[in-house]
Write a protein that holds these residues in place. Sequence first.
Motif, mmCIF file in Angstrom:
data_model
loop_
_atom_site.group_PDB
_atom_site.id
_atom_site.type_symbol
_atom_site.label_atom_id
_atom_site.label_comp_id
_atom_site.label_asym_id
_atom_site.label_seq_id
_atom_site.Cartn_x
_atom_site.Cartn_y
_atom_site.Cartn_z
ATOM 1 N N GLN A 120 42.049 48.178 31.445
ATOM 2 C CA GLN A 120 42.636 46.861 31.228
ATOM 3 C C GLN A 120 41.912 45.877 32.155
ATOM 4 O O GLN A 120 41.503 46.248 33.256
ATOM 5 C CB GLN A 120 44.139 46.870 31.556
ATOM 6 C CG GLN A 120 44.957 47.732 30.625
ATOM 7 C CD GLN A 120 44.979 47.156 29.217
ATOM 8 O OE1 GLN A 120 45.037 45.940 29.023
ATOM 9 N NE2 GLN A 120 44.893 48.024 28.226
ATOM 10 N N PRO A 121 41.770 44.620 31.754
ATOM 11 C CA PRO A 121 41.030 43.653 32.578
ATOM 12 C C PRO A 121 41.528 43.559 34.020
ATOM 13 O O PRO A 121 40.723 43.511 34.947
ATOM 14 C CB PRO A 121 41.213 42.331 31.835
ATOM 15 C CG PRO A 121 41.424 42.740 30.409
ATOM 16 C CD PRO A 121 42.170 44.051 30.471
ATOM 17 N N HIS A 122 42.854 43.569 34.221
ATOM 18 C CA HIS A 122 43.366 43.444 35.595
ATOM 19 C C HIS A 122 43.063 44.699 36.420
ATOM 20 O O HIS A 122 42.835 44.606 37.619
ATOM 21 C CB HIS A 122 44.866 43.107 35.607
ATOM 22 C CG HIS A 122 45.729 44.133 34.931
ATOM 23 N ND1 HIS A 122 45.913 44.161 33.566
ATOM 24 C CD2 HIS A 122 46.435 45.163 35.432
ATOM 25 C CE1 HIS A 122 46.717 45.163 33.252
ATOM 26 N NE2 HIS A 122 47.043 45.787 34.368
ATOM 27 N N ASP A 123 43.027 45.865 35.783
ATOM 28 C CA ASP A 123 42.665 47.095 36.492
ATOM 29 C C ASP A 123 41.179 47.099 36.832
ATOM 30 O O ASP A 123 40.779 47.496 37.923
ATOM 31 C CB ASP A 123 43.015 48.322 35.654
ATOM 32 C CG ASP A 123 44.510 48.585 35.586
ATOM 33 O OD1 ASP A 123 45.250 48.042 36.433
ATOM 34 O OD2 ASP A 123 44.934 49.330 34.687
ATOM 35 N N GLU A 125 39.374 44.496 37.306
ATOM 36 C CA GLU A 125 39.189 43.514 38.376
ATOM 37 C C GLU A 125 39.565 44.107 39.731
ATOM 38 O O GLU A 125 38.882 43.879 40.738
ATOM 39 C CB GLU A 125 40.013 42.254 38.102
ATOM 40 C CG GLU A 125 39.802 41.189 39.153
ATOM 41 C CD GLU A 125 40.560 39.900 38.857
ATOM 42 O OE1 GLU A 125 40.641 39.071 39.780
ATOM 43 O OE2 GLU A 125 41.057 39.727 37.738
ATOM 44 N N LEU A 126 40.637 44.898 39.769
ATOM 45 C CA LEU A 126 41.046 45.549 41.014
ATOM 46 C C LEU A 126 39.941 46.489 41.506
ATOM 47 O O LEU A 126 39.572 46.470 42.686
ATOM 48 C CB LEU A 126 42.353 46.326 40.810
ATOM 49 C CG LEU A 126 42.852 47.166 41.990
ATOM 50 C CD1 LEU A 126 43.031 46.327 43.254
ATOM 51 C CD2 LEU A 126 44.156 47.870 41.617
ATOM 52 N N LYS A 129 36.991 44.329 42.749
ATOM 53 C CA LYS A 129 37.248 43.715 44.059
ATOM 54 C C LYS A 129 37.143 44.741 45.183
ATOM 55 O O LYS A 129 36.541 44.482 46.216
ATOM 56 C CB LYS A 129 38.648 43.082 44.094
ATOM 57 C CG LYS A 129 38.808 41.865 43.230
ATOM 58 C CD LYS A 129 38.228 40.655 43.896
ATOM 59 C CE LYS A 129 38.565 39.414 43.088
ATOM 60 N NZ LYS A 129 37.964 38.228 43.621
ATOM 61 N N TYR A 140 43.279 41.299 48.826
ATOM 62 C CA TYR A 140 43.481 41.102 47.394
ATOM 63 C C TYR A 140 44.973 40.984 47.074
ATOM 64 O O TYR A 140 45.369 40.206 46.202
ATOM 65 C CB TYR A 140 42.817 42.225 46.600
ATOM 66 C CG TYR A 140 42.732 41.954 45.126
ATOM 67 C CD1 TYR A 140 42.212 40.756 44.647
ATOM 68 C CD2 TYR A 140 43.156 42.894 44.199
ATOM 69 C CE1 TYR A 140 42.130 40.503 43.287
ATOM 70 C CE2 TYR A 140 43.069 42.651 42.840
ATOM 71 C CZ TYR A 140 42.566 41.454 42.392
ATOM 72 O OH TYR A 140 42.491 41.203 41.042
ATOM 73 N N LEU A 144 46.895 37.895 45.139
ATOM 74 C CA LEU A 144 47.742 38.079 43.954
ATOM 75 C C LEU A 144 49.224 37.889 44.249
ATOM 76 O O LEU A 144 50.045 37.945 43.336
ATOM 77 C CB LEU A 144 47.536 39.480 43.369
ATOM 78 C CG LEU A 144 46.167 39.817 42.828
ATOM 79 C CD1 LEU A 144 46.114 41.274 42.385
ATOM 80 C CD2 LEU A 144 45.809 38.896 41.668
ATOM 81 N N ARG A 154 48.464 51.571 42.440
ATOM 82 C CA ARG A 154 47.802 51.287 41.163
ATOM 83 C C ARG A 154 46.359 51.806 41.183
ATOM 84 O O ARG A 154 45.889 52.389 40.211
ATOM 85 C CB ARG A 154 47.816 49.774 40.879
ATOM 86 C CG ARG A 154 47.256 49.416 39.547
ATOM 87 C CD ARG A 154 48.174 49.899 38.424
ATOM 88 N NE ARG A 154 47.415 50.015 37.195
ATOM 89 C CZ ARG A 154 47.578 50.969 36.300
ATOM 90 N NH1 ARG A 154 48.497 51.887 36.471
ATOM 91 N NH2 ARG A 154 46.855 51.004 35.225
#
Length: 175
Positions: A120-123, A125-126, A129, A140, A144, A154
């Motif tokens: 998923q995009p947010h994963d 991104e994590l 980062k 981070y 957020l 996560r």
Amino acid sequence: MNEAERDQEFVRLLTCQQGAILAYIRSLMPGFAGANDILQQTNITLWTKREVFELGTNFKAWAFAIARNHVLDQRKKLKRGNWLVFSEDVAVLFAEEVAEEDFDHDLAYRALELCLAKLQPHDRELVQKRYCESVTLEEYAQELDRSAGTLKARLFKIRAGLRRCLDRQLQHVAS
């Protein structure tokens, strides 16, 4: 080939061999917690001596030789500190076995790229980062407005999922 193109090719070679170099270092220093530090020292030496390397020759062998020198330096420091270390002969046997391994790091890298693309995009991104930009979880989390513990949990789940995906991808290629 101009200097910028040469440096770009050198970076590509260095990046592709990171896993192999770290495995080699770990084989020489089993259980040593500072293997990543030796890898960084090796990377710095490789970069500063990049003009000595002749493109088209065996980069992995050259990198392993430099890594071995850094490991030997570290082993001398540990001996002075009365740390238990394998004899150099045993360490060299481990290292030769790893160096001869026919593990395809390029294939593993491509499999990782496929698995990362499935996140998923947010994963994604994590992961980006934390591992590419070296942002701490605390930094981070503040960005957020979440807890670092939540992000840590996560990230643990993401890594487990990536491991399963990698195993499937590599098994698929092997069969």
